[in-house]
Design an enzyme around this catalytic site. Structure first.
Site, short mmCIF file in Angstrom:
data_model
loop_
_atom_site.label_atom_id
_atom_site.label_comp_id
_atom_site.label_asym_id
_atom_site.label_seq_id
_atom_site.Cartn_x
_atom_site.Cartn_y
_atom_site.Cartn_z
CE LYS A 186 -15.63 2.85 5.13
NZ LYS A 186 -15.02 3.21 3.86
CG HIS B 282 -12.38 3.30 -9.10
ND1 HIS B 282 -12.41 1.98 -9.07
CD2 HIS B 282 -10.92 3.56 -9.77
CE1 HIS B 282 -11.32 1.48 -9.79
NE2 HIS B 282 -10.47 2.37 -10.30
N PRO C 103 -11.56 -7.12 5.66
CG PRO C 103 -10.33 -8.22 3.88
CD PRO C 103 -10.91 -8.24 5.38
CE1 TYR D 47 -15.82 -3.44 -3.78
CE2 TYR D 47 -15.57 -4.96 -1.94
CZ TYR D 47 -15.28 -4.01 -2.67
OH TYR D 47 -14.35 -3.02 -1.84
CE1 TYR E 99 -16.13 -0.37 -1.20
CE2 TYR E 99 -15.39 1.71 -2.14
CZ TYR E 99 -15.21 0.23 -1.86
OH TYR E 99 -14.23 -0.50 -2.44
P1 FAD Z 1 0.35 -1.58 9.91
O1 FAD Z 1 0.32 -1.16 8.35
O2 FAD Z 1 0.32 -3.11 10.25
O3 FAD Z 1 1.96 -0.94 10.35
C1 FAD Z 1 2.31 -1.36 11.36
C2 FAD Z 1 3.94 -1.30 11.59
O4 FAD Z 1 4.70 -1.30 12.80
C3 FAD Z 1 4.51 -2.23 10.58
O5 FAD Z 1 5.47 -1.68 9.61
C4 FAD Z 1 5.27 -3.38 11.52
O6 FAD Z 1 6.48 -3.97 10.97
C5 FAD Z 1 5.44 -2.45 12.66
N1 FAD Z 1 5.89 -2.80 13.86
C6 FAD Z 1 4.87 -3.94 14.33
N2 FAD Z 1 5.76 -4.50 15.48
C7 FAD Z 1 6.52 -3.65 15.84
C8 FAD Z 1 7.29 -3.44 17.01
N3 FAD Z 1 7.45 -4.39 18.08
N4 FAD Z 1 8.25 -2.54 17.07
C9 FAD Z 1 8.37 -1.65 15.89
N5 FAD Z 1 7.51 -1.65 14.89
C10 FAD Z 1 6.70 -2.74 14.83
N6 FAD Z 1 -7.63 -1.12 4.24
C11 FAD Z 1 -8.15 -0.11 3.61
O7 FAD Z 1 -8.53 1.04 4.17
N7 FAD Z 1 -8.62 -0.32 2.12
C12 FAD Z 1 -8.29 -1.55 1.77
O8 FAD Z 1 -8.38 -1.55 0.38
C13 FAD Z 1 -7.75 -2.55 2.40
N8 FAD Z 1 -7.52 -3.59 1.92
C14 FAD Z 1 -6.61 -4.79 2.38
C15 FAD Z 1 -6.21 -5.80 1.87
C16 FAD Z 1 -5.39 -6.85 2.46
C17 FAD Z 1 -5.03 -7.89 1.60
C18 FAD Z 1 -5.20 -6.53 3.88
C19 FAD Z 1 -3.94 -7.43 4.49
C20 FAD Z 1 -5.53 -5.49 4.44
C21 FAD Z 1 -6.23 -4.43 4.07
N9 FAD Z 1 -6.53 -3.21 4.42
C22 FAD Z 1 -7.28 -2.37 3.72
C23 FAD Z 1 -5.91 -2.86 5.79
C24 FAD Z 1 -4.66 -2.10 5.89
O9 FAD Z 1 -3.45 -2.54 5.18
C25 FAD Z 1 -4.45 -1.89 7.43
O10 FAD Z 1 -5.61 -1.57 8.11
C26 FAD Z 1 -3.21 -0.72 7.48
O11 FAD Z 1 -1.96 -1.48 7.09
C27 FAD Z 1 -3.25 -0.25 8.91
O12 FAD Z 1 -1.95 0.47 9.13
P2 FAD Z 1 -1.21 0.47 10.43
O13 FAD Z 1 -0.19 1.58 10.14
O14 FAD Z 1 -2.21 0.88 11.79
O15 FAD Z 1 -0.44 -0.90 10.62
C1 DHB Z 2 -9.03 -3.95 -2.36
C2 DHB Z 2 -9.26 -4.31 -1.16
C3 DHB Z 2 -10.31 -4.44 -0.40
O1 DHB Z 2 -10.52 -5.06 0.96
C4 DHB Z 2 -11.52 -3.83 -0.89
O2 DHB Z 2 -12.61 -3.77 -0.39
C5 DHB Z 2 -11.38 -3.01 -2.34
C6 DHB Z 2 -10.14 -3.15 -2.72
C7 DHB Z 2 -7.68 -4.01 -2.97
O3 DHB Z 2 -6.58 -4.39 -2.34
O4 DHB Z 2 -7.55 -3.37 -4.03
#
Ligand code: FAD
Ligand code: DHB
Length: 395
Positions: A299, A75, A295, A203, A387
């Protein structure tokens, strides 16, 4: 009770834990990843979709971008909608960089398969995890695996277990400072079987609330609607969702999202959160375990990748030549980037959402700022460079 030894015990098999395990492997450092959920759950959880230029580079350099390069959607800009008119922010023209749309669960699948192909030790369905001795030279993780209590003896522990994990709670009382902000809204997100009706993300600022038009592949669209934090998803029939999406997203030039079968619905809360510092004794936090962003700026996953990049470099330097300097500065290094991402995510959120009952002055100021962003090259460049992702070494 079975006992195991590793250099780094990693709690959580999300993007942070899996990428850390892979980067450590490339640095010749052994790790064991302990995850509470099943492999299928981790591989199917729909979350983030946008990868910064910086994250794509990191995944490429780490040799895990083969499918991303094949299937990811490049993109070169986004569109900001205001009063039913879309205004393009051309990333490549403004920064020379772009972003890639590729689902978080696809990255999780790629990383799991790479770790297993490289002989990595990933353990799913672990129960009752407990961290012990983190102030000592030999911290331990206790875990219930198939009814037996195992003990993993580590040299370091990485808490990559997300916002609701146990690692942050293992910090001694009074050692963490929490910075937090909540927002008076949430996002209702849907995944739709329909080809995107336009190439870039939209957006949209709207009187009725923010809406986001995104996608995952040439056949799947992803859409979000601003809703209340306690929204009852059961009250949102498919018809009501489409009617609201058309209301908010339809543009003066006739563009509107294409409808299709809704295959998933969910409500995502909004918060800004930072726990400082990211280290105590031999325990290091990375990703959502240490910080959450709303979100809007896309980031969260990108920040998680930046944290584990710095952590793997610091651990690599320690195991190569006993250098502890980077481990000691890990928290401060990450926090500089984390706070810039916090600022950007808060700013994008404040710029685009409707704040109910806000003072008339703030509403006028918000509209002026939106107009400024879509008409000023300087303002658009600032949005674009944040971004696509600030450089990892440019802080
Ligand atoms: P997580 O993905 O939460 O992974 C943590 C892991 O630890 C999980 O698998 C969990 O099951 C495990 N866990 C928890 N507790 C325990 C325990 N006690 N023992 C063992 N394992 C455990 N970010 C972006 O960069 N771009 C985007 O476009 C974006 N869009 C998003 C849209 C939505 C709807 C949401 C909800 C989030 C979005 N995010 C986005 C954020 C992104 O998904 C998170 O920041 C990312 O998942 C963080 O990764 P992580 O590995 O730190 O944590
Ligand atoms: C998506 C999620 C976001 O938070 C964003 O800023 C852009 C795209 C997505 O899930 O596609």
């Amino acid at each position: 009770m079975a006992r195991y030894d590793t250099q780094v015990g990693i709690v959580g098999a999300g993007p942070a834990g899996l990428m850390l395990s892979h980067l450590l492997h490339l640095n010749g450092v052994h790790s064991i990843v302990l995850e509470v959920k099943t492999r299928t759950y981790c591989e199917e959880r729909v979350r983030a979709g946008v990868l910064e230029h910086t994250s794509v580079q990191m995944l490429r350099e780490a040799g895990v971008a083969e499918r991303l390069d094949r299937e990811g959607l490049r993109h070169e800009g986004i569109e900001i909608g205001l009063n039913g008119v879309r205004h393009r922010i051309p990333f490549v023209e403004l920064t020379g960089k772009c972003v890639t749309v590729y689902g978080q669960q696809e990255i999780v699948k790629d990383l799991i398969s790479k770790r297993l192909a490289d002989g990595g030790d990933l353990r799913f369905e672990c129960g009752d995890l407990a961290l012990e001795g983190i102030a000592t030279e030999k911290p331990r993780i206790r875990v219930n695996k198939d009814g037996d209590m195992d003990e993993i003896s580590c040299e370091y522990i990485a808490g990559c277990d997300g916002f609701h994990g146990i690692s942050r709670g293992a910090f001694p009382e009074g050692t963490l400072k929490i910075y937090e902000r909540t927002y008076p809204f949430a996002w209702l997100g849907i995944l739709v079987e329909a080809p995107p009706s336009q190439e870039e993300l939209v957006y949209m600022h709207h009187e009725r609330g923010f809406a986001l038009y995104s996608m995952r592949s040439p056949n799947i669209t992803r859409l979000y609607l601003q809703c209340t934090p306690d929204e009852d998803i059961a009250k949102w029939t498919d018809d009501r969702i489409w009617s609201e999406l058309h209301n908010r997203l339809s543009c003066a030039d006739g563009w509107r999202p294409t409808e299709g079968r809704i295959v998933q619905k969910g409500v995502t809360g909004m918060r800004s959160f930072v726990a400082e510092p990211l280290q105590t004794g031999r325990l290091f936090l990375a990703g959502d375990a240490a910080h959450i962003v709303p979100p809007t700026g896309a980031k969260g996953m990108n920040l998680a990748f930046a944290d584990v990049f710095y952590l793997s470099e610091a651990m690599g330097a320690f195991y190569r030549n006993g250098d502890t300097e980077r481990l000691e500065s890990y928290s401060a290094t990450c926090l500089r980037r984390i706070w810039k991402a916090q600022r950007f995510s808060w700013w994008m959120t404040s710029l685009l959402h409707r704040f109910e009952n806000e003072p008339a002055f703030d509403r006028k100021r918000q509209l002026a700022e939106l107009e400024y962003v879509v008409t000023s090259k300087a303002a658009a460049t600032s949005l674009a460079e944040n971004y696509v992702g600030l450089p990892l070494d440019g802080m």
